[in-house]
Enzyme design. Structure first.
Site, PDB file in Angstrom:
ATOM      1  N   SER A  57      27.857 -11.526 -64.836  1.00 32.76           N
ATOM      2  CA  SER A  57      28.522 -13.055 -64.285  1.00 32.76           C
ATOM      3  C   SER A  57      27.974 -13.938 -65.259  1.00 32.76           C
ATOM      4  CB  SER A  57      28.187 -13.298 -62.906  1.00 32.76           C
ATOM      5  OG  SER A  57      29.078 -12.640 -62.283  1.00 32.76           O
ATOM      6  N   LYS A  60      30.562 -16.627 -67.037  1.00 32.35           N
ATOM      7  CA  LYS A  60      31.009 -17.427 -66.292  1.00 32.35           C
ATOM      8  C   LYS A  60      30.314 -18.904 -67.142  1.00 32.35           C
ATOM      9  CE  LYS A  60      31.887 -15.123 -61.946  1.00 32.35           C
ATOM     10  NZ  LYS A  60      31.179 -14.450 -61.004  1.00 32.35           N
ATOM     11  N   SER A 112      28.589 -17.741 -57.825  1.00 30.08           N
ATOM     12  CA  SER A 112      29.200 -16.926 -58.875  1.00 30.08           C
ATOM     13  C   SER A 112      30.667 -16.351 -58.130  1.00 30.08           C
ATOM     14  CB  SER A 112      28.159 -15.662 -59.136  1.00 30.08           C
ATOM     15  OG  SER A 112      28.469 -14.970 -60.026  1.00 30.08           O
ATOM     16  N   LYS A 213      22.483 -19.392 -65.122  1.00 30.37           N
ATOM     17  CA  LYS A 213      23.427 -18.478 -64.547  1.00 30.37           C
ATOM     18  C   LYS A 213      22.831 -17.075 -64.442  1.00 30.37           C
ATOM     19  CE  LYS A 213      27.318 -17.420 -62.563  1.00 30.37           C
ATOM     20  NZ  LYS A 213      26.495 -16.545 -61.884  1.00 30.37           N
TER      21      LYS A 213
END
Length: 363
Positions: A57, A60, A112, A213
């Protein structure tokens, strides 16, 4: 005077070196890792930093940056059925509900949400495939030569990969976007009945953390991109497949920030450069204040005299003459007021020790 100042600084540094142990290079549990100065691009630590890996993730980061470059954050998004029931982490979107791009970005970057990623991709690109093509175009434009995306959420794919170095460079770019920076530094955010909580534990446990992140899939393992600030410096840490990422990032930051120290760049009334005058002579421009910056040994900021760059005549010595910007990389780290100094030296096509109105802050 300047030589005496730097001799004193060097002597103090030598004393500190004798008292303190050398900064220990950290060890990480990561398959791939990097610690980078966000302002200068200097790499302070790396471990298999150019090895391609799954990034989960942390994808992202690019999803959000691409959306922010394509959309107004206050646009309304009507959630399509195609963005519901997406595999993996979800913010549980329902078909037909309306949220803004900004609200979906909070769901994307804090909680997320894979469904938020698809909703944003459909809104910004018209289709997921078109949006992913935009992500890859931006990766190429940013020089991320070891990066390729198959989707906007980070689900595993044979052609979905990046490297620790590419992710650090991407993050340095993303942090320049004020909306992105604000979102990833947010701990919790409420949208209607939804409360998004940032998965980045470092925001609570490591002082100075400003984002960015987390990511995890069974195949990718734990991935983490983070950023922290101290004494005006911003560092970015990336670890891929790291079972002890929270502790590793904290150790990397302590190591990285330990490489910097407050150092004198200019002393008040020290000559900074000489300014060409219309009469063919030059005038000295002096530092209007003492400047101390957090620097590595041997590092010096670039400077640029913003005003004036040419004068009809010099002002009275000691009076305001303009200002210069001191930069590390692309970031202005200090604005230095300038004072008029002595004048009368003939202009020979160059200026003084700093070779004109742009150059290194200390020769």
């Amino acid at each position: 005077m300047k030589r005496r100042i730097f001799a004193t600084a060097a002597a103090l540094a030598a004393v500190v070196f004798l008292i303190l142990p050398a900064q220990a290079v950290p060890r990480t549990s990561a398959q791939c890792a990097i610690l980078m100065d966000a302002d200068t691009g200097s790499v302070l630590f790396e471990q298999n930093a150019d090895e391609r890996a799954l990034i989960a993730s942390t994808t992202k980061i690019m999803t959000a940056l691409t959306v922010l470059e394509l959309c107004d954050p206050d646009e309304t998004v009507t959630i399509p059925a195609e963005a519901t029931g997406i595999e993996g982490t979800s913010i549980y979107l329902t078909a037909g509900e309306e949220l803004t791009v900004r609200e979906l970005l909070y769901g994307l970057l804090l909680s997320s949400g894979n469904d938020a990623a698809v909703a944003l991709a459909l809104h910004a690109g018209g289709s997921v495939s078109a949006f992913v093509a935009e992500m890859n175009e931006r990766a190429e434009a940013l020089g991320l030569t070891q990066t390729h995306f198959e989707n906007p959420n980070g689900l595993d794919g044979e052609r979905h990969y990046s490297t620790a170095r590419d992710m650090a460079n991407l993050t340095a770019k993303a942090l320049k976007n004020p909306i992105f920076s604000e979102i990833v530094a947010t701990k919790t955010y409420t949208v209607g009945k939804r409360c998004f909580q940032n998965h980045n534990r470092l925001l609570w446990t490591f002082n100075g953390t400003i984002g960015v992140k987390t990511g995890y899939t069974l195949a990718a393992g734990r991935t983490l991109v983070s950023a922290a600030q101290r004494d005006g410096r911003t560092l970015i840490a990336v670890t891929l497949r790291d079972r002890d990422d929270w502790n590793d990032h904290a150790a990397l930051y302590e190591y990285g920030f330990g490489l910097y120290g407050m150092q004198p760049v200019y002393e008040k009334n020290e000559e900074v450069t000489r300014l060409p005058l219309a009469n063919g002579q030059t005038a000295a421009l002096l530092a209007g204040e003492t400047v101390l910056l957090s620097l590595r040994d041997g590092e010096r900021p670039d400077f640029e005299v913003r005003w004036p760059q040419l004068a009809m005549q010099a002002g009275a010595p000691g009076t305001h003459a303009g200002y210069a910007e001191l930069r590390l990389g692309e970031r202005v780290v200090a604005t230095l007021p300038l004072l008029w100094g002595e004048s009368g030296i003939a202009y020979d096509g160059t200026t003084s020790k700093n070779n004109g109105c742009t150059g290194r802050g200390v020769p």
